[in-house]
Design a protein around this motif. Structure first.
Motif, short mmCIF file in Angstrom:
data_model
loop_
_atom_site.label_atom_id
_atom_site.label_comp_id
_atom_site.label_asym_id
_atom_site.label_seq_id
_atom_site.Cartn_x
_atom_site.Cartn_y
_atom_site.Cartn_z
N LEU A 54 3.41 2.63 -13.99
CA LEU A 54 4.42 2.77 -12.95
C LEU A 54 3.99 3.79 -11.91
O LEU A 54 4.15 3.57 -10.70
CB LEU A 54 5.75 3.18 -13.58
N ASP A 55 3.43 4.91 -12.36
CA ASP A 55 2.94 5.92 -11.43
C ASP A 55 1.86 5.35 -10.52
O ASP A 55 1.82 5.64 -9.32
CB ASP A 55 2.39 7.13 -12.19
N ALA A 56 0.99 4.50 -11.07
CA ALA A 56 -0.06 3.88 -10.27
C ALA A 56 0.54 2.93 -9.23
O ALA A 56 0.09 2.89 -8.08
CB ALA A 56 -1.04 3.13 -11.16
N LEU A 57 1.56 2.16 -9.63
CA LEU A 57 2.22 1.26 -8.68
C LEU A 57 2.89 2.04 -7.55
O LEU A 57 2.80 1.65 -6.38
CB LEU A 57 3.28 0.41 -9.40
N ILE A 58 3.54 3.13 -7.89
CA ILE A 58 4.20 3.96 -6.87
C ILE A 58 3.16 4.55 -5.93
O ILE A 58 3.34 4.52 -4.70
CB ILE A 58 5.04 5.07 -7.53
N ALA A 59 2.07 5.09 -6.47
CA ALA A 59 1.02 5.67 -5.64
C ALA A 59 0.42 4.61 -4.70
O ALA A 59 0.18 4.87 -3.52
CB ALA A 59 -0.07 6.29 -6.51
N ASP A 60 0.22 3.40 -5.23
CA ASP A 60 -0.32 2.31 -4.41
C ASP A 60 0.66 1.96 -3.30
O ASP A 60 0.26 1.81 -2.13
CB ASP A 60 -0.60 1.09 -5.28
N ALA A 61 1.94 1.82 -3.63
CA ALA A 61 2.95 1.48 -2.62
C ALA A 61 3.05 2.56 -1.56
O ALA A 61 3.15 2.27 -0.36
CB ALA A 61 4.30 1.25 -3.29
N GLU A 62 3.03 3.82 -1.99
CA GLU A 62 3.08 4.92 -1.02
C GLU A 62 1.85 4.91 -0.12
O GLU A 62 1.96 5.15 1.09
CB GLU A 62 3.21 6.26 -1.74
N GLY A 63 0.69 4.64 -0.70
CA GLY A 63 -0.54 4.58 0.09
C GLY A 63 -0.50 3.47 1.13
O GLY A 63 -0.90 3.66 2.28
N ARG A 64 0.00 2.29 0.73
CA ARG A 64 0.09 1.18 1.67
C ARG A 64 1.14 1.42 2.73
O ARG A 64 1.03 0.92 3.85
CB ARG A 64 0.38 -0.12 0.92
N ALA A 65 2.18 2.20 2.41
CA ALA A 65 3.28 2.43 3.35
C ALA A 65 2.98 3.54 4.35
O ALA A 65 3.67 3.65 5.36
CB ALA A 65 4.55 2.76 2.59
N GLU A 66 1.95 4.34 4.10
CA GLU A 66 1.67 5.49 4.97
C GLU A 66 1.47 5.10 6.43
O GLU A 66 1.91 5.82 7.32
CB GLU A 66 0.44 6.25 4.47
N HIS A 67 0.85 3.98 6.68
CA HIS A 67 0.56 3.63 8.08
C HIS A 67 1.80 3.21 8.86
O HIS A 67 1.76 3.10 10.06
CB HIS A 67 -0.53 2.55 8.15
N TYR A 68 2.92 2.99 8.17
CA TYR A 68 4.15 2.61 8.87
C TYR A 68 4.86 3.81 9.48
O TYR A 68 5.63 3.66 10.40
CB TYR A 68 5.12 1.89 7.91
N GLY A 69 4.63 5.00 8.96
CA GLY A 69 5.28 6.19 9.46
C GLY A 69 6.71 6.28 8.95
O GLY A 69 7.19 5.41 8.22
N PRO A 70 7.42 7.33 9.37
CA PRO A 70 8.79 7.53 8.89
C PRO A 70 9.74 6.45 9.44
O PRO A 70 9.55 5.94 10.53
CB PRO A 70 9.18 8.92 9.41
N VAL A 71 10.74 6.16 8.64
CA VAL A 71 11.74 5.17 9.04
C VAL A 71 12.83 5.88 9.81
O VAL A 71 13.31 6.94 9.41
CB VAL A 71 12.34 4.50 7.78
N ASP A 72 13.23 5.31 10.94
CA ASP A 72 14.35 5.86 11.68
C ASP A 72 15.61 5.62 10.89
O ASP A 72 15.82 4.55 10.32
CB ASP A 72 14.49 5.18 13.06
N GLU A 73 16.46 6.63 10.82
CA GLU A 73 17.72 6.49 10.11
C GLU A 73 18.63 5.56 10.89
O GLU A 73 18.86 5.75 12.08
CB GLU A 73 18.41 7.86 9.94
N ALA A 74 19.11 4.52 10.22
CA ALA A 74 20.05 3.60 10.86
C ALA A 74 21.44 4.19 10.74
O ALA A 74 21.86 4.62 9.68
CB ALA A 74 20.00 2.24 10.17
N GLY A 75 22.15 4.21 11.83
CA GLY A 75 23.52 4.71 11.82
C GLY A 75 24.49 3.65 11.37
O GLY A 75 24.18 2.46 11.31
#
Length: 109
Positions: A54-75
């Motif tokens: 599970l830790d490996a899956l999370i690390a992989d997902a976080e690594g792939r998501a890095e290039h998207y940048g922070p998500v704007d908070e939807a109001g």
């Protein structure tokens, strides 16, 4: 294997509690502490092994998501009425009946 001495410092009341527990276990303090430490290490190693995938899956997902940048908070205003109902239903599934997106955020529904 040669024995190694490790010195520890602790509060007097903690030392007394350890002595009492060691006595009840029929052990000297040194054996009691070694036994407790080894048991704790085994528990941590078991948990780490169980969650390694599970830790490996999370690390992989976080690594792939890095290039998207922070998500704007939807109001609140950005949700349609249908989307709000979907959020409310999801919150009820997660938190139980009566919970909505408003109470999830700490507001009164």
């Amino acid at each position: 294997m040669a024995r190694v001495r490790i010195s520890i410092s602790l509060e007097a009341e903690d030392a007394e509690r350890i002595r009492e527990h060691a006595d009840r276990a029929g052990m000297d303090v040194s054996s009691y502490l070694v036994n407790a430490a080894i048991r704790q290490m085994a528990e941590v190693e078991t948990a780490e092994a169980q969650f390694a995938g599970l830790d490996a899956l999370i690390a992989d997902a976080e690594g792939r998501a890095e290039h998207y940048g922070p998500v704007d908070e939807a109001g609140e205003e950005s949700l349609s009425e249908d989307e709000r109902r979907e959020v409310d239903e999801a919150m009820r599934l997660v938190h139980g009946v009566g919970e909505t997106h408003d109470s999830y955020r700490g507001e009164v529904a």
